[in-house]
Design a protein around this motif. Structure first.
Motif, PDB file in Angstrom:
ATOM      1  N   LEU A  26      44.937  -4.013 115.122  1.00  0.00           N
ATOM      2  CA  LEU A  26      45.569  -4.014 113.801  1.00  0.00           C
ATOM      3  C   LEU A  26      44.547  -4.248 112.693  1.00  0.00           C
ATOM      4  CD1 LEU A  26      48.732  -6.058 114.789  1.00  0.00           C
ATOM      5  CD2 LEU A  26      48.717  -3.678 114.049  1.00  0.00           C
ATOM      6  N   LEU A  27      43.568  -5.132 112.953  1.00  0.00           N
ATOM      7  CA  LEU A  27      42.528  -5.366 111.953  1.00  0.00           C
ATOM      8  C   LEU A  27      41.691  -4.106 111.739  1.00  0.00           C
ATOM      9  CD1 LEU A  27      41.120  -8.956 112.620  1.00  0.00           C
ATOM     10  CD2 LEU A  27      42.607  -8.200 110.762  1.00  0.00           C
ATOM     11  N   ARG A  28      41.295  -3.465 112.817  1.00  0.00           N
ATOM     12  CA  ARG A  28      40.514  -2.232 112.689  1.00  0.00           C
ATOM     13  C   ARG A  28      41.296  -1.180 111.910  1.00  0.00           C
ATOM     14  NH1 ARG A  28      37.731   0.118 117.872  1.00  0.00           N
ATOM     15  NH2 ARG A  28      37.005   1.520 116.238  1.00  0.00           N
ATOM     16  N   GLY A  29      42.583  -1.064 112.203  1.00  0.00           N
ATOM     17  CA  GLY A  29      43.402  -0.108 111.469  1.00  0.00           C
ATOM     18  C   GLY A  29      43.525  -0.474 110.006  1.00  0.00           C
ATOM     19  N   GLY A  30      43.718  -1.770 109.717  1.00  0.00           N
ATOM     20  CA  GLY A  30      43.879  -2.219 108.340  1.00  0.00           C
ATOM     21  C   GLY A  30      42.630  -2.031 107.499  1.00  0.00           C
ATOM     22  N   PHE A  31      41.454  -2.205 108.116  1.00  0.00           N
ATOM     23  CA  PHE A  31      40.194  -2.070 107.380  1.00  0.00           C
ATOM     24  C   PHE A  31      39.670  -0.636 107.373  1.00  0.00           C
ATOM     25  CE2 PHE A  31      39.576  -6.751 108.195  1.00  0.00           C
ATOM     26  CZ  PHE A  31      39.525  -7.119 106.861  1.00  0.00           C
ATOM     27  N   SER A  32      40.352   0.281 108.056  1.00  0.00           N
ATOM     28  CA  SER A  32      39.833   1.643 108.185  1.00  0.00           C
ATOM     29  C   SER A  32      40.218   2.546 107.022  1.00  0.00           C
ATOM     30  CB  SER A  32      40.336   2.264 109.492  1.00  0.00           C
ATOM     31  OG  SER A  32      41.746   2.448 109.448  1.00  0.00           O
ATOM     32  N   TYR A  33      41.147   2.112 106.178  1.00  0.00           N
ATOM     33  CA  TYR A  33      41.570   2.968 105.063  1.00  0.00           C
ATOM     34  C   TYR A  33      42.126   2.105 103.940  1.00  0.00           C
ATOM     35  CZ  TYR A  33      46.545   2.246 106.053  1.00  0.00           C
ATOM     36  OH  TYR A  33      47.790   1.683 106.211  1.00  0.00           O
ATOM     37  N   LEU A  34      42.243   2.697 102.765  1.00  0.00           N
ATOM     38  CA  LEU A  34      42.875   2.041 101.618  1.00  0.00           C
ATOM     39  C   LEU A  34      44.195   2.741 101.350  1.00  0.00           C
ATOM     40  CD1 LEU A  34      42.916   0.153  99.147  1.00  0.00           C
ATOM     41  CD2 LEU A  34      41.653   1.903  97.895  1.00  0.00           C
ATOM     42  N   ASP A  35      45.276   1.997 101.399  1.00  0.00           N
ATOM     43  CA  ASP A  35      46.588   2.589 101.161  1.00  0.00           C
ATOM     44  C   ASP A  35      46.642   3.168  99.746  1.00  0.00           C
ATOM     45  OD1 ASP A  35      49.497   2.896 101.987  1.00  0.00           O
ATOM     46  OD2 ASP A  35      49.709   1.786 100.117  1.00  0.00           O
ATOM     47  N   PRO A  36      47.133   4.403  99.576  1.00  0.00           N
ATOM     48  CA  PRO A  36      47.171   5.028  98.248  1.00  0.00           C
ATOM     49  C   PRO A  36      47.922   4.221  97.203  1.00  0.00           C
ATOM     50  CG  PRO A  36      47.620   6.656  99.949  1.00  0.00           C
ATOM     51  CD  PRO A  36      47.603   5.316 100.629  1.00  0.00           C
ATOM     52  N   ASP A  37      48.880   3.391  97.629  1.00  0.00           N
ATOM     53  CA  ASP A  37      49.682   2.627  96.675  1.00  0.00           C
ATOM     54  C   ASP A  37      49.137   1.230  96.396  1.00  0.00           C
ATOM     55  OD1 ASP A  37      51.549   4.675  96.340  1.00  0.00           O
ATOM     56  OD2 ASP A  37      52.724   4.043  98.061  1.00  0.00           O
TER      57      ASP A  37
END
Length: 527
Positions: A26-37
């Motif tokens: 989950l951390l890797r997923g969370g740090f892998s992109y910036l949510d457009p909103d």
């Protein structure tokens, strides 16, 4: 006795390591992109904290100038406070922990409802599969709060059905009050509690008014129980009118009756839209199989049905098939049902674990955890770290060119939230807050996409809004089908090729010129 103790210790160690593994994922997923909103969430939260007021006017767009309702106002304010005091990394960690809490509650729910019958490997396997399939919808996303509230709601309903203790229902209005201030998904909560009421009344009617014996008479909800639950449900509805927006909240949410955004925004697309999410499709197929297996064995052995869990799993299965964004909801609401069905289905299978095999299993999961955290890349400033996906340098260029300060901007939809935060002095065309609102005889998102399709009207659309500056992606990403997908689904590469009519017009028209470009963005100016 010693064997039982050793087994308990092994299972406890397993779950601790298992959740560390999921936490790393989950951390890797969370740090892998910036949510457009994220940008607009943060900017709105800052303004709520500064003014001590929820927003009503829309100062971020020069197009839609009507009032708007921030149904996530409390979430936005909390995000802004955390971001400026503890940092972006803490937010990502917090949302990852929120999902871990949901998974722990799912395990508790299984044990509470089914006892210790289901094996840990079955529960862990379904959770791992469900989380991996849900990853595109997880990260720093406010809608994750819905998963937490839904599992709490289901636990309350199950507890009330078993204990008949009305005191547990006091929690419902409290939950819905906070839920209504944090996110509009509280409407899903109302769907759940009023569906439960409807099903309990339906079961009583069938049992007492017909000769059908498909429900367990001993499990019927008593009229007094239904009365208390109805009162709690109505109280929950009333408290949602105590939010800062009062009736205006429901007026805004009524705009979602227009479903155009379901076919225009990527994460809202149905499961049969290309490219397919095969992991989600497989999990949904498992859910559908569980429904068929359950009905087959119950009818074969002439056993009573549990309508509630059939209804819940089936409805959210349909919702998840119609829109990928609903998949995490299906994962949560159907988890106990799927564990129960597959446990009964494999009940004859006995798996013997040797001590050396347990040790090897622990070693392997430990290596997987280490791999997640070793390769983890922390992000401190998301508005700088994701410049490959967002127009960072283009924004710096605009800030250095005062001659363009009064130009109306047409922007990429996915960049709207980013621009609201990094370029707050400029109004933009659109962002992710209001895709469904009525605008220009249809919806805001449909008006935006009308710029990109059709021929010979781009000049007219740009003139209509007095747009003198356009910022777009340098190139659109083409989607390619695999060879077997082309054969099996009759897909052609030409059907998937992106045709950006707006870019074609801007680059061929003498009325426009490119004043800036890099690998991420291009800026066009009207001559």
């Amino acid at each position: 006795m010693l064997k039982i103790i050793r087994e308990i210790k092994f299972v406890n160690i397993f779950w601790v390591l298992f959740y560390f593994l999921l936490f790393g994922l989950l951390l890797r997923g969370g740090f892998s992109y910036l949510d457009p909103d994220f940008g607009w969430h943060l900017k709105v939260g800052e303004e709520i904290i500064a003014s001590y007021q929820v927003p009503h006017a829309n100062p971020y767009n020069y197009t839609y100038v009507g009032n708007w309702v921030d149904h996530e106002w409390l979430s936005n304010a909390v995000i802004a406070l955390i971001y400026h005091n503890l940092g972006y990394g803490f937010l990502v960690v917090l949302f990852a922990l929120l999902i871990i809490l949901v998974l722990v509650l799912l395990n508790y729910f299984v044990r509470y409802k089914l006892g210790n019958k289901p094996p840990f490997w079955l529960m862990a396997g379904l959770q791992l599969f469900g989380v991996l399939a849900s990853l595109p919808h997880l990260g720093l996303r406010i809608q994750e709060l819905a998963l937490l509230f839904i599992i709490i709601l289901l636990i309350i309903i199950e507890n009330y059905s078993k204990t008949k203790n009305w005191r547990i229902l006091i929690l419902l209005p409290i939950i819905f009050f906070f839920w209504a201030n944090l996110h509009a998904s509280f409407l899903i909560g109302f769907f759940i509690i009023f569906s439960w009421l409807g099903i309990t009344l339906f079961e009583r009617f069938i049992v007492h008014k017909t000769s059908l014996h498909i429900f367990n008479v001993h499990n019927l909800v008593a009229p007094q129980q239904i009365k208390f639950f109805s009162m709690a449900a109505l109280a929950s509805l009333v408290v949602t009118f105590l939010t800062p927006y009062k009736l205006e909240l429901y007026g805004f949410l009524a705009g979602y009756q227009n479903k155009a955004y379901l076919s225009l925004i990527q994460e809202w697309l149905p499961q049969y839209s290309f490219p397919f999410h095969y992991d989600q499709l497989i999990y949904l197929a498992l859910g559908l199989s569980a429904l068929f297996i359950y009905l087959f064995f119950k009818l074969k052995h002439k056993q009573s049905l549990e309508t509630w869990k059939i209804f819940l799993s089936f409805v959210f299965l349909i919702l998840s098939f119609k829109s990928r964004r609903h998949f995490p909801l299906f994962f949560v609401v159907s988890f106990v049902f799927m564990v129960d069905v597959f446990n009964e289905f494999f009940t004859e299978i006995k798996i013997a674990y040797a001590n050396w095999l347990k040790g090897l299993f622990i070693f392997c999961i430990s290596l997987a955890i280490a791999a997640q955290f070793i390769t983890l890349k922390m992000v401190k400033n998301p508005f700088v770290s994701f410049c490959a996906d967002y127009p960072c340098e283009a924004v710096n260029f605009l800030k250095s060119q005062p001659q363009y300060v009064n130009y109306n901007i047409f922007n990429n939809y996915g960049w709207g939230g980013f621009l609201i935060y990094v370029l707050p002095e400029r109004q933009i065309f659109i962002d992710g807050r209001l895709p469904q609102v009525k605008f220009a005889d249809w919806t805001f998102i449909q008006e935006y996409y009308s710029f990109f399709v059709g021929d010979n009207h781009q000049a007219q659309k740009l003139e209509e809004y007095d747009i003198k500056l356009v910022i777009l992606k340098t190139r659109d990403k083409d989607v390619f089908a695999k060879k077997w997908e082309k054969i099996f689904f009759k897909i052609k590469d030409s059907d998937l090729k992106a045709h950006n009519k707006l870019r074609e017009y801007l680059e061929t028209s003498s009325a426009w010129k490119i004043v800036y470009q890099d690998e991420t963005a291009k800026i066009y100016i009207r001559n």
